[in-house]
Design a protein around this motif. Sequence first.
Motif, PDB file in Angstrom:
ATOM      1  N   ASP A 118       0.808  -1.218   0.000  1.00  9.48           N
ATOM      2  CA  ASP A 118       0.000   0.000   0.000  1.00  9.48           C
ATOM      3  C   ASP A 118       0.841   1.267   0.000  1.00  9.48           C
ATOM      4  O   ASP A 118       1.886   1.346   0.643  1.00  9.48           O
ATOM      5  CB  ASP A 118      -0.952   0.013   1.202  1.00  9.48           C
ATOM      6  CG  ASP A 118      -2.131  -0.914   0.991  1.00  9.48           C
ATOM      7  OD1 ASP A 118      -2.726  -0.867  -0.106  1.00  9.48           O
ATOM      8  OD2 ASP A 118      -2.447  -1.686   1.912  1.00  9.48           O
ATOM      9  N   ARG A 119       0.338   2.250  -0.748  1.00 14.30           N
ATOM     10  CA  ARG A 119       0.886   3.611  -0.796  1.00 14.30           C
ATOM     11  C   ARG A 119      -0.202   4.491  -0.198  1.00 14.30           C
ATOM     12  O   ARG A 119      -1.282   4.632  -0.776  1.00 14.30           O
ATOM     13  CB  ARG A 119       1.194   4.016  -2.232  1.00 14.30           C
ATOM     14  CG  ARG A 119       2.019   2.991  -3.018  1.00 14.30           C
ATOM     15  CD  ARG A 119       3.468   2.920  -2.599  1.00 14.30           C
ATOM     16  NE  ARG A 119       4.218   4.087  -2.960  1.00 14.30           N
ATOM     17  CZ  ARG A 119       4.988   4.192  -4.029  1.00 14.30           C
ATOM     18  NH1 ARG A 119       5.121   3.189  -4.861  1.00 14.30           N
ATOM     19  NH2 ARG A 119       5.645   5.301  -4.262  1.00 14.30           N
ATOM     20  N   VAL A 120       0.073   5.070   0.949  1.00 12.76           N
ATOM     21  CA  VAL A 120      -0.965   5.638   1.805  1.00 12.76           C
ATOM     22  C   VAL A 120      -0.955   7.163   1.823  1.00 12.76           C
ATOM     23  O   VAL A 120       0.096   7.795   1.938  1.00 12.76           O
ATOM     24  CB  VAL A 120      -0.793   5.114   3.250  1.00 12.76           C
ATOM     25  CG1 VAL A 120      -1.849   5.695   4.177  1.00 12.76           C
ATOM     26  CG2 VAL A 120      -0.835   3.588   3.273  1.00 12.76           C
ATOM     27  N   LEU A 121      -2.159   7.720   1.743  1.00 17.94           N
ATOM     28  CA  LEU A 121      -2.375   9.139   2.005  1.00 17.94           C
ATOM     29  C   LEU A 121      -3.173   9.230   3.297  1.00 17.94           C
ATOM     30  O   LEU A 121      -4.263   8.662   3.400  1.00 17.94           O
ATOM     31  CB  LEU A 121      -3.151   9.808   0.867  1.00 17.94           C
ATOM     32  CG  LEU A 121      -3.546  11.274   1.091  1.00 17.94           C
ATOM     33  CD1 LEU A 121      -2.318  12.161   1.279  1.00 17.94           C
ATOM     34  CD2 LEU A 121      -4.405  11.776  -0.060  1.00 17.94           C
ATOM     35  N   VAL A 122      -2.621   9.907   4.290  1.00 16.61           N
ATOM     36  CA  VAL A 122      -3.323  10.133   5.552  1.00 16.61           C
ATOM     37  C   VAL A 122      -4.156  11.397   5.396  1.00 16.61           C
ATOM     38  O   VAL A 122      -3.661  12.420   4.920  1.00 16.61           O
ATOM     39  CB  VAL A 122      -2.324  10.292   6.722  1.00 16.61           C
ATOM     40  CG1 VAL A 122      -3.025  10.797   7.980  1.00 16.61           C
ATOM     41  CG2 VAL A 122      -1.608   8.980   6.997  1.00 16.61           C
ATOM     42  N   ILE A 123      -5.417  11.318   5.782  1.00 17.49           N
ATOM     43  CA  ILE A 123      -6.309  12.481   5.791  1.00 17.49           C
ATOM     44  C   ILE A 123      -6.846  12.625   7.210  1.00 17.49           C
ATOM     45  O   ILE A 123      -7.316  11.650   7.798  1.00 17.49           O
ATOM     46  CB  ILE A 123      -7.500  12.297   4.811  1.00 17.49           C
ATOM     47  CG1 ILE A 123      -7.026  12.148   3.364  1.00 17.49           C
ATOM     48  CG2 ILE A 123      -8.503  13.450   4.964  1.00 17.49           C
ATOM     49  CD1 ILE A 123      -6.505  13.413   2.720  1.00 17.49           C
ATOM     50  N   ASP A 124      -6.789  13.844   7.755  1.00 15.74           N
ATOM     51  CA  ASP A 124      -7.354  14.067   9.083  1.00 15.74           C
ATOM     52  C   ASP A 124      -7.995  15.444   9.145  1.00 15.74           C
ATOM     53  O   ASP A 124      -7.685  16.321   8.335  1.00 15.74           O
ATOM     54  CB  ASP A 124      -6.294  13.905  10.168  1.00 15.74           C
ATOM     55  CG  ASP A 124      -6.896  13.490  11.512  1.00 15.74           C
ATOM     56  OD1 ASP A 124      -8.116  13.212  11.577  1.00 15.74           O
ATOM     57  OD2 ASP A 124      -6.155  13.445  12.501  1.00 15.74           O
ATOM     58  N   ASP A 125      -8.882  15.612  10.122  1.00 15.76           N
ATOM     59  CA  ASP A 125      -9.625  16.864  10.221  1.00 15.76           C
ATOM     60  C   ASP A 125      -8.765  18.012  10.740  1.00 15.76           C
ATOM     61  O   ASP A 125      -8.813  19.112  10.209  1.00 15.76           O
ATOM     62  CB  ASP A 125     -10.895  16.694  11.064  1.00 15.76           C
ATOM     63  CG  ASP A 125     -10.636  16.242  12.491  1.00 15.76           C
ATOM     64  OD1 ASP A 125      -9.564  15.673  12.782  1.00 15.76           O
ATOM     65  OD2 ASP A 125     -11.539  16.443  13.337  1.00 15.76           O
ATOM     66  N   GLU A 148       2.625   8.380   1.327  1.00 20.63           N
ATOM     67  CA  GLU A 148       2.740   9.299   0.190  1.00 20.63           C
ATOM     68  C   GLU A 148       2.533  10.748   0.606  1.00 20.63           C
ATOM     69  O   GLU A 148       2.965  11.656  -0.086  1.00 20.63           O
ATOM     70  CB  GLU A 148       1.730   8.921  -0.900  1.00 20.63           C
ATOM     71  CG  GLU A 148       2.057   7.626  -1.599  1.00 20.63           C
ATOM     72  CD  GLU A 148       3.349   7.687  -2.406  1.00 20.63           C
ATOM     73  OE1 GLU A 148       3.698   8.767  -2.912  1.00 20.63           O
ATOM     74  OE2 GLU A 148       4.017   6.644  -2.506  1.00 20.63           O
ATOM     75  N   GLY A 149       1.853  10.955   1.727  1.00 22.65           N
ATOM     76  CA  GLY A 149       1.635  12.315   2.192  1.00 22.65           C
ATOM     77  C   GLY A 149       0.554  12.374   3.247  1.00 22.65           C
ATOM     78  O   GLY A 149      -0.083  11.370   3.574  1.00 22.65           O
ATOM     79  N   VAL A 150       0.371  13.581   3.773  1.00 20.73           N
ATOM     80  CA  VAL A 150      -0.631  13.838   4.803  1.00 20.73           C
ATOM     81  C   VAL A 150      -1.467  15.024   4.351  1.00 20.73           C
ATOM     82  O   VAL A 150      -0.927  16.093   4.053  1.00 20.73           O
ATOM     83  CB  VAL A 150       0.032  14.142   6.164  1.00 20.73           C
ATOM     84  CG1 VAL A 150      -1.015  14.543   7.200  1.00 20.73           C
ATOM     85  CG2 VAL A 150       0.842  12.943   6.649  1.00 20.73           C
ATOM     86  N   GLY A 151      -2.778  14.834   4.301  1.00 20.24           N
ATOM     87  CA  GLY A 151      -3.711  15.901   3.967  1.00 20.24           C
ATOM     88  C   GLY A 151      -4.502  16.290   5.201  1.00 20.24           C
ATOM     89  O   GLY A 151      -5.100  15.436   5.850  1.00 20.24           O
ATOM     90  N   ILE A 152      -4.487  17.566   5.511  1.00 19.43           N
ATOM     91  CA  ILE A 152      -5.144  18.072   6.715  1.00 19.43           C
ATOM     92  C   ILE A 152      -6.227  19.065   6.306  1.00 19.43           C
ATOM     93  O   ILE A 152      -5.986  19.941   5.474  1.00 19.43           O
ATOM     94  CB  ILE A 152      -4.119  18.778   7.635  1.00 19.43           C
ATOM     95  CG1 ILE A 152      -3.019  17.798   8.062  1.00 19.43           C
ATOM     96  CG2 ILE A 152      -4.802  19.433   8.822  1.00 19.43           C
ATOM     97  CD1 ILE A 152      -3.484  16.630   8.916  1.00 19.43           C
ATOM     98  N   HIS A 171       5.476  15.079   3.120  1.00 15.77           N
ATOM     99  CA  HIS A 171       4.698  15.995   2.282  1.00 15.77           C
ATOM    100  C   HIS A 171       3.350  16.235   2.962  1.00 15.77           C
ATOM    101  O   HIS A 171       2.534  15.321   3.080  1.00 15.77           O
ATOM    102  CB  HIS A 171       4.504  15.376   0.896  1.00 15.77           C
ATOM    103  CG  HIS A 171       3.665  16.199  -0.023  1.00 15.77           C
ATOM    104  ND1 HIS A 171       3.171  15.707  -1.202  1.00 15.77           N
ATOM    105  CD2 HIS A 171       3.223  17.480   0.040  1.00 15.77           C
ATOM    106  CE1 HIS A 171       2.465  16.635  -1.812  1.00 15.77           C
ATOM    107  NE2 HIS A 171       2.480  17.719  -1.068  1.00 15.77           N
ATOM    108  N   VAL A 172       3.123  17.464   3.411  1.00  7.52           N
ATOM    109  CA  VAL A 172       1.887  17.831   4.108  1.00  7.52           C
ATOM    110  C   VAL A 172       1.188  18.933   3.327  1.00  7.52           C
ATOM    111  O   VAL A 172       1.812  19.914   2.924  1.00  7.52           O
ATOM    112  CB  VAL A 172       2.172  18.339   5.543  1.00  7.52           C
ATOM    113  CG1 VAL A 172       0.873  18.717   6.255  1.00  7.52           C
ATOM    114  CG2 VAL A 172       2.940  17.304   6.344  1.00  7.52           C
ATOM    115  N   GLU A 173      -0.107  18.755   3.127  1.00  5.59           N
ATOM    116  CA  GLU A 173      -0.940  19.786   2.503  1.00  5.59           C
ATOM    117  C   GLU A 173      -2.129  20.044   3.416  1.00  5.59           C
ATOM    118  O   GLU A 173      -2.821  19.107   3.811  1.00  5.59           O
ATOM    119  CB  GLU A 173      -1.446  19.332   1.130  1.00  5.59           C
ATOM    120  CG  GLU A 173      -0.363  19.107   0.097  1.00  5.59           C
ATOM    121  CD  GLU A 173       0.233  20.390  -0.463  1.00  5.59           C
ATOM    122  OE1 GLU A 173      -0.293  21.489  -0.158  1.00  5.59           O
ATOM    123  OE2 GLU A 173       1.222  20.292  -1.209  1.00  5.59           O
TER     124      GLU A 173
END
Length: 195
Positions: A118-125, A148-152, A171-173
């Motif tokens: 798995d290539r994972v993108l973390v998403i959190d509030d 792969e990155g973190v999306g906030i 990599h954080v966006e």
Amino acid sequence: MRLLEERIKKDGQVLGEDVLKVDNFLNHQVDPELMAAMGEEFKRLFEGAPITKILTVESSGIAPAVFSGLAFHVPVVFARKHKSLTLQDNMYSATVYSYTKKVNNHISISKKFLNENDRVLVIDDFLANGQAVEGLLEIIDQAGAQLEGVGIVIEKTFQKGRELLDQRGIHVESLARIAAFEQGEVVFLDENNEN
């Protein structure tokens, strides 16, 4: 993301010096049109990344994660905070401290939903002190998966979470970056000319 910032200004409620209540569109009542727009924005921000799974923590991260999964056309897996009778063994787990609730949460994900392919993108509030994301990163490491990155959705830049992730080269966006809460109002990072 201007749409999100406008919604925070309109409906967010500042509580004290470091808490933003967004329960009328993000983490109690959910605005699906806003979630869909956020999912598409995360897709744009992480375009080209070979993402196979979206990972989040229950419960407030689920809505933005699901809409991101829809945009990426990949499954969404959420870490449970409570033990389930149906999930007993073969779990990846980590402990995360909740500054909002002042408790340690033991989060877990079944090994059948995350593996070394798995290539994972973390998403959190929210990103504040970074504890939830750190717990998810620990689980990703246990699985041998690749981040792969973190999306906030909402980042509080005046707390240490982003700094911890930047130090690790992640990599954080973030869709909305808050510089401060001043006199009960939200001040976004770009409003402070710090962008």
